[in-house]
Design a protein around this motif. Structure first.
Motif, mmCIF file in Angstrom:
data_model
loop_
_atom_site.group_PDB
_atom_site.id
_atom_site.type_symbol
_atom_site.label_atom_id
_atom_site.label_comp_id
_atom_site.label_asym_id
_atom_site.label_seq_id
_atom_site.Cartn_x
_atom_site.Cartn_y
_atom_site.Cartn_z
ATOM 1 N N GLU C 33 0.811 -1.210 0.000
ATOM 2 C CA GLU C 33 0.000 0.000 0.000
ATOM 3 C C GLU C 33 0.846 1.264 0.000
ATOM 4 N N SER C 34 1.228 1.646 1.185
ATOM 5 C CA SER C 34 1.913 2.923 1.256
ATOM 6 C C SER C 34 2.881 2.914 2.422
ATOM 7 N N ASP C 35 3.754 3.890 2.416
ATOM 8 C CA ASP C 35 4.691 3.978 3.518
ATOM 9 C C ASP C 35 4.233 5.068 4.477
ATOM 10 N N ASP C 36 3.060 4.871 5.052
ATOM 11 C CA ASP C 36 2.580 5.889 5.984
ATOM 12 C C ASP C 36 3.465 5.898 7.223
ATOM 13 N N GLU C 37 3.411 6.999 7.914
ATOM 14 C CA GLU C 37 4.346 7.250 9.004
ATOM 15 C C GLU C 37 4.270 6.175 10.086
ATOM 16 N N LYS C 82 13.361 7.075 0.679
ATOM 17 C CA LYS C 82 12.029 6.572 0.367
ATOM 18 C C LYS C 82 12.058 5.039 0.365
ATOM 19 N N ALA C 83 11.111 4.444 1.075
ATOM 20 C CA ALA C 83 11.058 2.981 1.140
ATOM 21 C C ALA C 83 10.329 2.447 -0.070
ATOM 22 N N GLU C 84 11.062 2.274 -1.153
ATOM 23 C CA GLU C 84 10.437 1.742 -2.364
ATOM 24 C C GLU C 84 11.513 1.049 -3.192
ATOM 25 N N GLY C 85 11.071 0.324 -4.163
ATOM 26 C CA GLY C 85 11.988 -0.325 -5.094
ATOM 27 C C GLY C 85 13.079 -1.114 -4.396
#
Lengths: 159, 122, 763
Positions: C33-37, C82-85
Motif C-alpha cells: 500500500e503505502s509507507d505511511d508514518e 524513500k522505502a520503495e523499489g
C-alpha cells in the motif's frame, strides 16, 4: 510362575546378564531382561491391512497402540500350536515398543558372557539373522533373540 | 524501605529485565506497555516513587507520556527516568524539556539502575 | 527454579519472533500500500526493540546489524529516504537477515559473515559512511553492555582525612524541581563518594508570603572529601547539570568541622553564603538534610510535617515521608481511595499471557483424550446394564459428555496458532527464490489469521516451501515471456488459508502457464511410470506429478530440484491426515489445494463394521450414506461394479476386499454404501456391512508404533477398549483395485492378488 534360577554370586558378576526365556514354536529362546517392559495375556488384536503375515495387528496397551508380532511366524517356526500362544512379551527396542506373541514364558536366566557362544553360520536358515548367541542350560539349547533384527526396519517392505 | 516504581516499555524483554532488576532489590514494580497504558496504570496504583520510561513506543511515546504525567498536579514531582537506547543529546534535551528527571542508556546495569532510582527517589 | 536471566533471555527470543513478524507485516504493508508514518514507525520500533534487548544480552553481532538497519529506517522516518523499489527490497532482506541473526543467537550458532557483508554494504551505501562512523562509537558503547550513561561512583571509604577536599556549589533552577529532582538525593549520591557537609544559603529567599513552593530559592554549598575524580562528582549531577548552576572546585585541605564553612576565597565563587540553622520558617528543614547526609548516619529521619500531609501515610513508602515539605509538594494520590487502588496492581501487569512448555499441553491433550475414551466406555457399560435413557444416571452422563467435549475443544484451542508465521516464511521463500532466477514475483496472502494446530503448522513448512518454490520456479513464466503474453511482468503467487467444514484448506496458486500436459505425459511414459499407449484425462495427467519418481529433470533448477518430488509433498501432507489436489488451466496457472484437519488429536467419525472388523471413517469425507438396492448396481467390467446415484455412475469399492479382510462378495444387495468425496471431485461408493455409530474419536498415530498402513490414517480406541483403525478415504480410493466380483480361478481369499497388493512402505 516365573522363578529365579540364579545363584547370588553369579548375579553380582558384571559379566552375567539376566535373560527372560520363553517357548515359541516348541523352541527355547530368550531376550535380555532389560528390554522387557511387561508380560501380559493375549488380547484380541485389530488386524492391520496389508501387513506381513507375522503381524497379528494392534492392541490397546493402556491407551497406546501396541503392534503385536507373532514370533513363531516371524521365525518361520512350527505354528501348529496356535491356540496355546497367548502370552505377549512387551519389549522395547530403541524408541519402539512391540508385543511379541509367544507360547509361554519359561524362566529368568542368569547367563555369563563366557557361556554364550556365537551362532553357527548356516546360510540356509533365515533365522540365523535373528539369533545373536546360543547357550546350553540343563541340556537345552537356548537362543538369544536379536530383537533389532526381529523388528523389521521402518522402511523394510512386506515379506 | 519499599520503593514503588512504574516502568513503561513496549518491549516485554525490557519490562522483564527492569522488573527483575528492581524486584530483586525489593522495589515494588508496576509495568505498562506504552504511554497510554502507563497513564492507565498510574490511575490504578498509588503514586509511585519513580517512573522509568522508554521513549520509542507505540500509541504514546515517552515524550508524550512524560508530558502527560507532568501536567497532572499529583504527579508533578515524581522523578522520571528515561531508559532508552537513544543517546543523542537532542533527544535528551527533548526529554528534559518534557520533564524527565534523568537519562539512562540501554543496555543498563541493573545495579546502576537501582542506584539511579535511589538517587532520584530516595 | 531456573535462572531468571535465562528465562528473560528465552522470552526475549520469543518476543523477537513477534517483533520480526510485525516487521515483516509492516514491510508488506509498505510494499502493498503505502509507507505511511505509523507503519514505518512500527517497523522501526521492531528493529529498535530487538537491538535494545540484544544489547542487554551482549549479542554484539545482532546489535550492530540491528543498529545499521535501524539507522537506515530512521532515514526513511525522517523523510530523507524513500522505502520503495530496491530500498524496500533491501529492507526485506535485512528483515530476513535480522531473523537469521536472532535465531543464530538463540541457538548459539555462528553466523556466516560472508552472507551478512553484502547486506551491510548495501545499508552503508544508503546511510553513507559518515553516518556509520558517526554512530560507531555509539554502538561500541552499547555493546560493551550493561553500562549506564550515568556512572555513580562506588562509595569509597569515607572519612579518610587524607582525601582531597572539594567544594561544590549548587544552585538549582526551578526547572530542577519541575523535572522531579530532589536536591537531598543528589547530596546522598555525593555522600556515597565520601564525607560531605552541606550548607544552605538563602540570599534570594523571598518573603514567606511570596514564596512559591514550585520555585527554588536556595543554594547549597557542599564540602566533600573524596579521592574520586572531579568527573565522579560531576556525574552525581548528571541529570541536573543543565538545570542548575554548578561549580565544583578543589578546596584547600583543612577538614571542615561541623558548622565550619570553607573559606569563601577557596570556593571559586564570589557568592556570599550563610550557614543554615534549623529554621521552621523555611520550606526545607536543612537540619534534616544535614543529618540525613551525615556520612555516619544511614538512618532516615522522616519529616513529621510531610508525613502528616499525606493522607495515606500507612500505605506510602518511606521515601515519601522523607521528602521535605519544600519546593515540590508531596504527591497527592489521584484517588481518595488510593489505599485500595493497590488491589488493582495485578491489572496493571500487561496482557496476561503464560508461556507453557509444549510437553505440558500435549500431556493435557492426551489426558483429555483418555477422558473422552473413558467416558465413552462408561456410557457403553451404563447402557449395557440396561439403565433407561431418562434416568438421572444417563442424563448426568450426557452432561458429562458435553463437558468432556467442551474441555477437549478448549484444550485444542491452546495448541491452535494462526498460520501467519508460516506464511511469512513463505514470503521469504518467494523473495529469495525469485531473486535467484531473476523473476519478479509477488506473493499475495489471504487468511493468515486462520488458526491451525501448531504441529500441523510446523510440519506443513517443508511441503509448502516446496510447493511455493515450484510455483515460482516452474509455475510462473519468465518476465519476458509474461510480457509477450500480455500478462503483468510481475508474476503472482497466491497463498491462502481458510476454514471449511471442520478442516483447513490451504491453497497455493500461481498465475503462470499452467501444467504442460504434453510434456508431463511424455515424461511419465519415458520414465515408464505409465504405459506408452495410456489415454489419460487432463486431471489424471496433472496428478502424474504426484507419482514417485516423477521428476522433470530438465526443469530441475537449483531451487526446487532438490531431490524432493511432489510425491514427498503428498505423503507428508497425508501423514498429517491431509490431502492435496491439483488443478491447472493452460495459460492461467496452477492451483494446489491442501486440506488438513484442524487438529491432529480428535476426529468426527462414522464407526462401521465390515467382516467382523470395526473401522472409523472420517465424517467429513462422507457425502451421504445409502442402502444398496439391486436396481442401482450395474456390472461395469469383468471384475467391477458401478452404482447409479441419481444418474451418475460411481465406482463401487468393497472396503473388506480392499483391506484384505475378504474376497469380493459379488452380490452387494442390502449392503450399506458410503459416498466418499474428495477435493478434486473424484468419488467412490464404499460398501460396508453396517454403520454402528457416529462419534468423536481420539486419534492415536500408527506411524510411530508401527508405520504407515496404506488406506489407513491412524487408529483409535473405542468404548470397549478395542482398537479400531481410522480410514484414510482418499488414500484408500487412490489405491483401490475396485474389484467387487469373486476371483474366477483359485480363490486366494485373504490375499487380493490381482496386482493391487499394496506395499507396506514403512514397517
Amino acid at each position: 510362575m516365573v522363578t529365579a534360577h540364579t545363584s547370588n554370586d553369579k548375579t553380582r558378576d558384571s559379566n552375567v546378564h539376566e535373560y527372560l526365556s520363553f517357548l515359541v514354536g516348541g523352541q527355547d529362546y530368550c531376550v535380555d531382561i532389560m528390554q522387557v517392559r511387561e508380560i501380559r495375556g493375549g488380547a484380541k488384536a485389530t488386524t492391520l491391512p496389508h501387513s506381513p503375515d507375522y503381524m497379528r495387528g494392534v492392541i490397546n496397551l493402556r491407551g497406546t497402540v501396541l503392534p503385536i508380532m507373532d514370533l513363531a511366524s516371524r521365525l518361520a517356526l512350527d505354528t501348529e500350536t496356535d491356540g496355546d500362544r497367548n502370552v505377549i512379551i512387551v519389549v522395547a527396542i530403541s524408541d519402539r515398543i512391540v508385543g511379541l506373541m509367544v507360547d509361554a514364558v519359561s524362566d529368568i536366566l542368569a547367563i555369563a558372557e563366557d557361556d554364550l557362544q556365537p551362532p553357527p553360520d548356516l546360510p540356509a536358515d533365515q533365522q540365523r539373522n535373528f539369533v545373536s548367541a546360543l547357550t546350553i542350560m540343563e541340556n537345552r539349547m537356548i537362543r538369544v533373540l536379536d530383537l533389532t533384527a526381529v523388528l523389521p526396519s521402518q522402511d523394510e517392505e512386506a515379506a | 524501605m519499599t520503593i514503588q516504581v512504574l516502568a513503561v516499555d513496549d518491549s516485554r524483554t525490557m519490562r522483564d529485565m527492569v522488573r527483575l532488576a528492581l524486584t530483586s532489590e525489593g522495589i515494588q514494580t508496576h509495568l505498562a506497555e506504552d504511554g497510554v497504558h502507563g497513564l492507565e496504570v498510574l490511575d490504578e496504583i498509588s503514586p509511585p516513587d519513580a517512573i522509568i520510561t522508554d521513549i520509542n513506543m507505540p500509541r504514546m511515546d515517552g515524550f508524550g507520556f512524560i508530558d502527560a504525567v507532568r501536567t497532572r498536579e499529583e504527579f508533578r514531582s515524581i522523578p522520571i527516568l528515561v531508559l532508552t537506547t537513544e543517546s543523542a543529546s537532542e533527544m535528551k534535551a527533548r526529554a528534559r524539556e518534557a520533564g524527565a528527571t534523568g537519562w539512562i542508556v540501554k543496555p543498563f546495569d541493573p545495579a546502576k539502575l537501582v542506584k539511579a532510582l535511589r538517587m532520584v527517589a530516595g | 527454579m531456573s535462572d531468571p536471566m535465562a528465562e528473560i533471555k528465552a522470552s526475549f527470543f520469543v518476543e523477537c519472533e513477534e517483533l520480526l513478524e510485525s516487521l515483516q507485516d509492516g514491510l508488506q504493508v509498505i510494499y502493498d500500500e503505502s509507507d505511511d508514518e505509523e507503519t514505518i514507525n512500527v517497523v522501526f520500533r521492531a528493529v529498535h526493540s530487538i537491538k535494545g534487548g540484544a544489547g542487554a544480552f551482549g549479542l554484539d553481532t545482532l546489535v550492530s546489524f540491528a543498529h545499521k538497519f535501524e539507522t537506515t529506517l530512521d532515514e526513511v522516518r525522517s523523510g530523507r529516504l524513500k522505502a520503495e523499489g530496491n530500498v524496500l527490497k533491501l529492507f526485506f532482506t535485512c528483515g530476513d537477515m535480522l531473523g537469521d541473526l536472532v535465531r543464530e543467537a538463540r541457538d548459539d550458532e555462528t553466523h556466516d559473515e560472508a552472507r551478512l557483508e553484502p547486506v551491510v554494504n548495501d545499508l552503508e551505501k544508503l546511510i553513507g559512511t559518515d553516518e556509520v562512523t558517526g554512530e560507531q562509537t555509539n554502538i561500541e558503547f552499547e555493546v560493551t553492555a550493561l553500562s549506564l550513561d550515568l556512572d555513580i561512583g562506588t562509595p569509597e571509604d569515607a572519612g579518610l582525612g587524607s582525601d582531597p577536599a572539594w567544594r561544590v556549589s549548587f544552585t538549582p533552577s526551578s526547572l530542577l524541581y519541575a523535572n522531579g529532582n530532589e536536591p537531598q538525593f543528589l547530596f546522598r549520591a555525593l555522600r556515597d563518594l565520601g564525607e560531605i557537609e552541606v550548607t544552605c544559603e538563602t540570599p534570594d529567599l523571598p518573603h514567606l508570603a511570596e514564596l512559591d513552593p514550585e520555585h527554588g530559592h536556595m543554594s547549597w554549598v557542599i564540602s566533600l572529601k573524596t579521592n574520586e575524580a572531579k568527573d565522579a562528582i560531576r556525574e552525581a549531577f548528571e541529570f541536573v547539570e543543565d538545570l542548575c548552576q554548578l561549580d565544583i572546585a578543589q578546596s584547600q585541605d583543612q577538614p571542615p568541622g561541623l558548622g565550619n564553612l570553607p573559606p569563601a576565597d577557596h570556593s571559586g565563587t564570589d557568592e556570599p553564603m550563610a550557614t543554615m540553622g534549623g529554621d521552621a520558617d523555611l520550606p526545607a528543614p536543612p537540619d534534616e538534610i544535614t543529618s540525613d547526609t551525615d556520612a555516619t548516619s544511614d538512618e532516615v529521619h522522616p519529616s513529621p510535617a510531610s508525613g502528616s500531609d499525606v493522607p495515606t501515610a500507612d500505605a506510602r513508602p518511606d521515601p515519601q515521608d522523607l521528602e521535605p515539605a519544600s519546593a515540590p509538594p508531596p504527591p497527592i494520590p489521584s484517588d481518595p481511595s488510593a489505599p485500595n487502588a493497590r488491589r488493582g496492581q495485578n491489572n496493571a501487569t500487561p496482557k496476561a499471557t503464560v508461556r507453557v512448555d509444549l510437553d505440558r499441553i500435549d500431556r493435557l491433550v492426551n489426558l483429555v483424550g483418555e477422558i473422552v475414551i473413558n467416558q465413552a466406555m462408561l456410557s457403553q457399560s451404563v447402557e449395557a446394564v440396561g439403565i433407561p435413557p431418562n434416568s438421572p444416571v444417563r442424563t448426568g452422563l450426557e452432561e458429562f459428555q458435553q463437558l468432556t467435549r467442551d474441555i477437549q475443544e478448549s484444550v485444542m484451542m491452546i495448541r491452535a496458532q494462526p498460520v501467519k508465521s508460516l506464511f511469512q516464511r513463505m514470503s521469504r521463500i518467494v523473495r529469495e527464490s525469485s531473486a535467484d532466477i531473476k523473476k519478479d514475483v509477488r506473493l499475495r496472502t489471504e487468511g493468515e489469521n486462520t488458526e491451525v494446530d501448531k504441529t500441523v503448522i510446523e510440519r506443513l513448512a517443508d511441503p509448502l516451501t516446496h510447493m511455493i518454490r515450484n510455483a515460482v520456479d516452474h509455475g510462473l513464466e519468465s518476465n519476458a515471456e509474461r510480457e509477450t503474453l500480455g500478462k503483468s511482468r510481475e508474476g503472482n503467487v497466491y497463498l491462502s488459508a481458510l476454514h471449511r467444514s471442520g478442516r483447513v484448506v490451504i491453497e497455493v496458486r500461481d498465475d503462470g502457464a499452467g501444467i504442460n500436459r504434453e510434456k508431463v505425459l511424455a515424461k511419465a511414459i519415458e520414465k515408464g511410470l505409465i504405459p506408452p499407449e495410456s489415454q489419460l484425462s487432463d486431471g489424471e495427467i496433472d496428478n502424474l506429478l504426484f507419482l514417485p519418481g516423477f521428476s522433470t529433470a530438465d526443469e530441475v533448477s537449483n531451487l526446487s530440484g532438490r531431490g524432493v518430488g511432489m510425491d514427498v509433498v503428498r505423503s507428508s501432507i497425508q501423514a498429517l491426515g491431509g490431502r492435496v489436489s491439483i488443478h491447472s488451466e493452460p495459460g492461467e496457472g496452477t492451483t494446489f489445494s491442501i486440506s488438513l484437519p484442524l487438529t491432529l488429536a480428535v476426529l468426527d467419525g462414522m464407526v462401521v463394521r465390515v467382516e467382523d472388523e470395526t473401522l472409523v471413517i472420517p465424517l467429513n469425507a462422507i457425502f451421504e450414506t445409502l442402502a444398496v438396492s439391486s436396481d442401482d448396481l450395474r456390472t461395469f467390467g469383468p471384475s467391477t461394479h458401478v452404482i447409479n446415484i441419481r444418474d451418475t455412475f460411481v465406482p463401487l469399492i468393497d472396503l473388506g476386499t480392499e483391506l484384505g479382510y475378504r474376497s469380493p462378495l459379488g452380490d452387494y444387495t442390502g449392503g450399506v454404501v458410503l459416498l466418499i468425496g474428495q477435493e478434486d471431485g473424484l468419488s467412490a461408493a464404499v460398501i460396508v456391512d453396517s454403520i454402528e455409530d457416529q462419534r468423536q474419536v481420539v486419534i492415536k498415530g500408527l506411524q510411530d508404533s508401527y508405520g504407515r498402513v496404506p488406506g489407513i490414517a491412524a487408529a483409535t480406541i473405542l468404548g470397549d477398549g478395542q482398537i479400531a483403525l481410522i480410514l484414510d478415504p482418499a488414500d484408500l480410493i487412490a489405491q483401490a483395485s475396485g474389484r467387487t466380483k469373486p476371483y474366477s480361478a483359485v480363490d486366494p481369499c485373504n490375499h487380493p492378488s490381482d496386482g493391487t497388493t499394496l506395499e507396506v512402505r514403512e514397517w
